[in-house]
Design a protein around this motif. Structure first.
Motif, PDB file in Angstrom:
ATOM      1  N   TYR A 142       2.034   1.574 -10.549  1.00  0.00           N
ATOM      2  CA  TYR A 142       1.525   1.849 -11.885  1.00  0.00           C
ATOM      3  C   TYR A 142       1.349   0.515 -12.850  1.00  0.00           C
ATOM      4  N   ARG A 143       0.071   0.373 -12.880  1.00  0.00           N
ATOM      5  CA  ARG A 143      -0.400  -0.973 -13.700  1.00  0.00           C
ATOM      6  C   ARG A 143       0.238  -2.000 -12.796  1.00  0.00           C
ATOM      7  N   ASN A 144      -0.223  -2.171 -11.707  1.00  0.00           N
ATOM      8  CA  ASN A 144       0.069  -3.256 -10.624  1.00  0.00           C
ATOM      9  C   ASN A 144       1.612  -3.424 -10.552  1.00  0.00           C
ATOM     10  N   GLN A 145       2.519  -2.369 -10.573  1.00  0.00           N
ATOM     11  CA  GLN A 145       3.531  -2.674 -10.396  1.00  0.00           C
ATOM     12  C   GLN A 145       4.327  -1.531  -9.897  1.00  0.00           C
ATOM     13  N   LEU A 146       5.156  -1.639  -8.786  1.00  0.00           N
ATOM     14  CA  LEU A 146       5.808  -0.484  -8.077  1.00  0.00           C
ATOM     15  C   LEU A 146       6.837   0.014  -8.852  1.00  0.00           C
ATOM     16  N   ARG A 147       6.824   1.388  -8.921  1.00  0.00           N
ATOM     17  CA  ARG A 147       7.782   2.226  -9.586  1.00  0.00           C
ATOM     18  C   ARG A 147       8.405   3.425  -8.494  1.00  0.00           C
ATOM     19  N   CYS A 148       9.685   3.669  -8.953  1.00  0.00           N
ATOM     20  CA  CYS A 148      10.356   4.597  -8.085  1.00  0.00           C
ATOM     21  C   CYS A 148      11.248   5.545  -9.087  1.00  0.00           C
ATOM     22  N   ILE A 149      10.774   6.858  -9.080  1.00  0.00           N
ATOM     23  CA  ILE A 149      11.355   7.894  -9.952  1.00  0.00           C
ATOM     24  C   ILE A 149      11.796   9.193  -8.940  1.00  0.00           C
ATOM     25  N   GLU A 150      12.494   9.917  -9.749  1.00  0.00           N
ATOM     26  CA  GLU A 150      12.846  11.360  -9.230  1.00  0.00           C
ATOM     27  C   GLU A 150      12.053  11.967  -8.667  1.00  0.00           C
ATOM     28  N   ALA A 151      11.867  12.471  -7.723  1.00  0.00           N
ATOM     29  CA  ALA A 151      10.397  13.189  -7.092  1.00  0.00           C
ATOM     30  C   ALA A 151      10.045  14.540  -7.827  1.00  0.00           C
ATOM     31  N   LYS A 152      11.144  15.142  -8.478  1.00  0.00           N
ATOM     32  CA  LYS A 152      10.784  16.578  -9.122  1.00  0.00           C
ATOM     33  C   LYS A 152      11.214  16.599 -10.515  1.00  0.00           C
ATOM     34  N   SER A 153      10.597  17.435 -11.368  1.00  0.00           N
ATOM     35  CA  SER A 153      10.795  17.429 -12.818  1.00  0.00           C
ATOM     36  C   SER A 153      12.114  18.233 -12.874  1.00  0.00           C
ATOM     37  N   THR A 154      12.748  17.953 -13.645  1.00  0.00           N
ATOM     38  CA  THR A 154      13.950  18.831 -14.216  1.00  0.00           C
ATOM     39  C   THR A 154      13.693  19.847 -14.968  1.00  0.00           C
ATOM     40  N   ALA A 155      12.455  19.958 -15.462  1.00  0.00           N
ATOM     41  CA  ALA A 155      12.208  20.985 -16.366  1.00  0.00           C
ATOM     42  C   ALA A 155      11.485  22.311 -15.594  1.00  0.00           C
ATOM     43  N   GLU A 156      11.327  21.978 -14.387  1.00  0.00           N
ATOM     44  CA  GLU A 156      10.572  23.124 -13.740  1.00  0.00           C
ATOM     45  C   GLU A 156      11.558  23.785 -12.563  1.00  0.00           C
ATOM     46  N   ALA A 157      11.194  24.719 -11.898  1.00  0.00           N
ATOM     47  CA  ALA A 157      12.071  25.173 -10.700  1.00  0.00           C
ATOM     48  C   ALA A 157      12.253  24.272  -9.656  1.00  0.00           C
ATOM     49  N   PHE A 158      13.186  24.342  -8.924  1.00  0.00           N
ATOM     50  CA  PHE A 158      14.006  23.490  -7.881  1.00  0.00           C
ATOM     51  C   PHE A 158      12.794  23.445  -6.704  1.00  0.00           C
ATOM     52  N   TYR A 159      12.085  24.475  -6.418  1.00  0.00           N
ATOM     53  CA  TYR A 159      11.296  24.596  -5.255  1.00  0.00           C
ATOM     54  C   TYR A 159       9.847  24.605  -5.609  1.00  0.00           C
ATOM     55  N   SER A 160       9.285  23.394  -6.676  1.00  0.00           N
ATOM     56  CA  SER A 160       8.238  23.520  -6.832  1.00  0.00           C
ATOM     57  C   SER A 160       7.696  22.158  -6.343  1.00  0.00           C
ATOM     58  N   GLU A 161       6.613  21.681  -6.445  1.00  0.00           N
ATOM     59  CA  GLU A 161       5.849  20.690  -5.815  1.00  0.00           C
ATOM     60  C   GLU A 161       6.385  19.382  -6.541  1.00  0.00           C
ATOM     61  N   GLY A 162       6.570  19.502  -7.730  1.00  0.00           N
ATOM     62  CA  GLY A 162       7.124  18.069  -8.246  1.00  0.00           C
ATOM     63  C   GLY A 162       5.994  17.271  -8.613  1.00  0.00           C
ATOM     64  N   PHE A 163       6.409  15.896  -8.777  1.00  0.00           N
ATOM     65  CA  PHE A 163       5.385  14.906  -9.442  1.00  0.00           C
ATOM     66  C   PHE A 163       4.509  14.598  -8.482  1.00  0.00           C
ATOM     67  N   LYS A 164       4.459  15.094  -7.326  1.00  0.00           N
ATOM     68  CA  LYS A 164       3.570  14.374  -6.187  1.00  0.00           C
ATOM     69  C   LYS A 164       1.962  14.426  -6.873  1.00  0.00           C
ATOM     70  N   VAL A 165       1.777  15.493  -7.721  1.00  0.00           N
ATOM     71  CA  VAL A 165       0.416  15.615  -8.007  1.00  0.00           C
ATOM     72  C   VAL A 165       0.296  15.367  -9.773  1.00  0.00           C
ATOM     73  N   ALA A 166       1.215  15.020 -10.174  1.00  0.00           N
ATOM     74  CA  ALA A 166       1.282  15.022 -11.927  1.00  0.00           C
ATOM     75  C   ALA A 166       0.491  13.694 -12.201  1.00  0.00           C
ATOM     76  N   LYS A 167      -0.071  14.123 -13.571  1.00  0.00           N
ATOM     77  CA  LYS A 167      -0.660  12.961 -14.281  1.00  0.00           C
ATOM     78  C   LYS A 167       0.157  12.144 -15.110  1.00  0.00           C
ATOM     79  N   PHE A 168      -0.429  10.689 -15.025  1.00  0.00           N
ATOM     80  CA  PHE A 168       0.282   9.854 -15.781  1.00  0.00           C
ATOM     81  C   PHE A 168      -0.551   9.526 -17.169  1.00  0.00           C
ATOM     82  N   THR A 169       0.326   9.239 -18.189  1.00  0.00           N
ATOM     83  CA  THR A 169      -0.094   8.881 -19.556  1.00  0.00           C
ATOM     84  C   THR A 169      -0.362   7.153 -19.688  1.00  0.00           C
TER      85      THR A 169
END
Length: 366
Positions: A142-169
């Protein structure tokens, strides 16, 4: 006239020799620059070149140089190229030194960092989901810098696809694919909660959802390292609305069954126990003991083979069809009724003897 022609020819030959000599010096200096000759040698060669140019100028002033325009153009090009070679020789070592200094400035990583993948596996514009110390994380640029976050959103179901295809702001946020809530990729906090659903934002306040976990990540020698100790290591809920949060790495993956849910309390067996009437439901059924209690009839029933039962059924069917046909042929309907009455009674009596059906009933006991 012949002497003048010889003089001009001699001058042109002399000028051509000077241009050739200068071109030879330029190629020599270029090869020296590419081989990494020190700046002191290059400067010495430059001084020699200046002295040679001064001598040539003094000779031309005394003799009145009348070279052709092609010769003049060649000399000018030589001077321009030689100046460019000097600049490249001076700037190239400086750039190499700056890159080496940047590499040397990177501090060593703490022992808590673990290697997760090669840097080539996470090119810019892609995301890679990994498992580190039982935690599912997402590594990306993200902006020429490596980032590492939790793979899934805590606001959705556990068996969801997560942030793998999510959009950035644009303000270092990532959008939950299900609820469209925005989480910070810097500290994991909730930047925007249910922006397009005001009803759910009131029914489920923001304090009922925990922030996502952020992990330290760095690249060294083409390898990506991640610190599994995330930002929520010592996190405590700020509100009393909810305290039973499932933290990263706490999810248990099983094949199902009782006490296998995330909360270990909401999976129950709905199938009742199967047992024979009159037996203890808590003890398994012992067919041998039950057969022994039935006596000789029970033993006979247990010894019946499927072939014997099938043959008996076929024989009864044949007798019933033949007897019914004979009664209809002679139009003896009273005999037909008696035939069926006797036949059914005989079959029932045989079955009761073989299976002891109804012996346990209190109405049959004298």
């Amino acid at each position: 006239g012949r002497a003048l022609t010889v003089t001009r020819t001699h001058r042109r030959a002399h000028a051509h020799t000077m241009v050739t000599t200068q071109a030879t010096k330029m190629s020599l200096e270029r090869s020296v620059a590419h081989k990494g000759v020190s700046s002191s040698r290059v400067s010495a060669a430059g001084r020699l070149r200046q002295r040679g140019a001064q001598r040539a100028q003094s000779q031309r002033r005394g003799q009145g140089w009348q070279g052709s325009s092609l010769e003049k153009r060649s000399l000018v090009q030589f001077r321009v190229r030689s100046s460019e070679a000097e600049k490249e020789t001076e700037t190239a070592p400086v750039e190499v030194k700056e890159e080496e200094a940047k590499k040397e400035e990177l501090p060593p990583l703490p022992e808590s960092f673990v290697p997760v993948c090669n840097e080539s596996e996470v090119p810019k514009g892609t995301r890679k989901e990994l498992t580190v110390d039982g935690k599912t994380v997402l590594v990306f640029w993200y902006r020429n810098q490596l980032r590492c976050i939790e793979a899934k959103s805590t606001a959705e179901a556990f068996y969801s696809e997560g942030f793998k295809v999510a959009k950035f702001t644009q303000d270092y946020g990532i959008i939950c694919p299900t609820t469209e809530s925005v989480f910070s990729i810097v500290d994991g906090s909730i930047l925007d909660w249910y922006p397009n659903n005001p009803v759910l934002s009131k029914l489920t306040p923001k304090d009922t959802c925990r922030p996502i976990e952020i992990y330290e990540v760095a690249a060294r020698d083409g390898v990506v390292y991640v610190n599994p100790v995330g930002s929520l290591e010592n996190w405590v809920p700020s509100s009393g609305l909810r305290n039973d949060f499932t933290m990263p790495g706490q999810a248990v993956f099983t094949k199902g069954g009782s006490d296998s849910s995330v909360e270990n309390n909401n999976v129950y067996g709905v199938e009742p126990k199967m047992y024979l009437q009159g037996t203890d439901p808590s003890s398994p059924v012992n067919l041998d003991a039950e057969t022994a209690e039935m006596g000789a009839g029970g033993l006979a029933a247990s010894n019946l083979s499927p072939g014997t039962v099938i043959a008996g059924i076929v024989a009864v069917g044949i007798v019933a069809v033949v007897g019914t046909g004979v009664c209809f042929f002679y139009e003896n309907y009273i005999g037909l009724a008696l035939f069926w009455l006797v036949g059914i009674s005989g079959v029932g009596y045989t079955i009761q003897k073989l299976t002891n059906f109804g012996d346990g009933d209190s109405t049959n006991k004298m």
